[in-house]
Scaffold this motif. Structure first.
Motif, short mmCIF file in Angstrom:
data_model
loop_
_atom_site.label_atom_id
_atom_site.label_comp_id
_atom_site.label_asym_id
_atom_site.label_seq_id
_atom_site.Cartn_x
_atom_site.Cartn_y
_atom_site.Cartn_z
N ALA A 156 50.84 -32.22 -10.77
CA ALA A 156 52.09 -32.84 -11.26
C ALA A 156 52.06 -34.35 -11.03
CB ALA A 156 53.30 -32.22 -10.57
N GLU A 157 51.57 -34.78 -9.88
CA GLU A 157 51.50 -36.21 -9.57
C GLU A 157 50.48 -36.91 -10.48
OE1 GLU A 157 49.96 -39.78 -8.21
OE2 GLU A 157 48.82 -37.97 -7.76
N GLU A 158 49.30 -36.31 -10.65
CA GLU A 158 48.29 -36.91 -11.53
C GLU A 158 48.80 -36.98 -12.97
OE1 GLU A 158 44.39 -35.38 -8.95
OE2 GLU A 158 44.89 -34.39 -10.84
N SER A 159 49.44 -35.92 -13.41
CA SER A 159 49.97 -35.85 -14.77
C SER A 159 51.06 -36.89 -15.00
CB SER A 159 50.50 -34.44 -15.03
OG SER A 159 50.92 -34.30 -16.36
N SER A 160 51.97 -37.03 -14.06
CA SER A 160 53.03 -38.04 -14.19
C SER A 160 52.45 -39.44 -14.23
CB SER A 160 54.02 -37.92 -13.02
OG SER A 160 54.76 -36.74 -13.13
N PHE A 161 51.44 -39.68 -13.41
CA PHE A 161 50.78 -40.98 -13.43
C PHE A 161 50.18 -41.27 -14.80
CE2 PHE A 161 47.12 -43.72 -13.13
CZ PHE A 161 47.62 -44.81 -12.44
N VAL A 162 49.48 -40.28 -15.37
CA VAL A 162 48.86 -40.45 -16.69
C VAL A 162 49.92 -40.71 -17.76
CG1 VAL A 162 47.61 -39.21 -18.52
CG2 VAL A 162 46.74 -39.19 -16.17
N LEU A 163 51.00 -39.94 -17.73
CA LEU A 163 52.07 -40.12 -18.72
C LEU A 163 52.64 -41.53 -18.67
CD1 LEU A 163 53.90 -36.71 -18.31
CD2 LEU A 163 52.62 -37.46 -20.35
N LYS A 164 52.95 -42.01 -17.47
CA LYS A 164 53.53 -43.35 -17.32
C LYS A 164 52.53 -44.42 -17.72
CE LYS A 164 56.23 -46.11 -14.11
NZ LYS A 164 55.60 -47.31 -13.61
N ALA A 165 51.29 -44.29 -17.27
CA ALA A 165 50.27 -45.29 -17.58
C ALA A 165 50.02 -45.39 -19.08
CB ALA A 165 48.97 -44.97 -16.85
N MET A 166 49.93 -44.23 -19.75
CA MET A 166 49.70 -44.24 -21.20
C MET A 166 50.91 -44.77 -21.96
SD MET A 166 47.59 -40.72 -21.87
CE MET A 166 47.43 -41.04 -23.63
N SER A 167 52.10 -44.38 -21.53
CA SER A 167 53.31 -44.84 -22.18
C SER A 167 53.39 -46.36 -22.15
CB SER A 167 54.55 -44.24 -21.51
OG SER A 167 55.73 -44.71 -22.13
N GLU A 168 53.10 -46.93 -21.01
CA GLU A 168 53.15 -48.38 -20.86
C GLU A 168 52.00 -49.07 -21.61
OE1 GLU A 168 53.30 -49.01 -16.63
OE2 GLU A 168 55.38 -48.32 -16.50
#
Length: 142
Positions: free
Chosen positions: A59-71
């Protein structure tokens, strides 16, 4: 049994790095910025099959990826999915979506045929993604 990447994922994607738990794949489809996290745990197909600490880490890795890609891509929306209907190995899709993309507003699956990156564009995309993912303390680019 040791972790081994599913042959379909190996065929459709490029491995670009690793987090503590998950291998990071770039879907070879230039229509969308699209990463897939594959927990390096053998013989599982569902998130609930991971241990509780592994579930939290995913969940933490996934949230990081989502935020990084969104930005990084200024996405209009981030899509996340763990379907597994075609490829049973647990893997989680992270797709940056745009109001003008080929499948908007529907799902990316089955709308248009994948269009592989050129060699140059693939290298550029991998460099760009590895740069933003390297801000995570456990990320290691390949």
């Amino acid at each position: 049994m040791a972790f081994k990447l599913d042959p379909v994922l190996s065929q459709d994607c490029v491995v670009i790095g690793n987090f503590e738990l998950s291998q990071v794949l770039l879907m070879n489809d230039k229509h969308y910025p699209w990463l897939i996290l594959v927990p390096r745990v053998a013989d599982i197909s569902e998130i609930f099959e991971l241990s509780e600490p592994q579930q939290r880490l995913l969940a933490e890795e996934s949230s990081f990826v989502l935020k990084a890609m969104s930005e990084e891509f200024a996405a209009d929306k981030m899509n996340q999915a763990a379907l597994g209907n075609m490829v049973p190995q647990l893997h989680v899709h992270h797709v940056a979506r745009f109001k003008n993309d080929a499948a908007w507003p529907g799902p990316v699956w089955g709308k248009v045929a994948a269009k592989p990156y050129s060699e140059h564009t693939l290298k550029t995309m991998m460099t760009r993604l590895n740069k933003v993912l390297s801000h995570h303390p456990s990320y290691q680019a390949l």
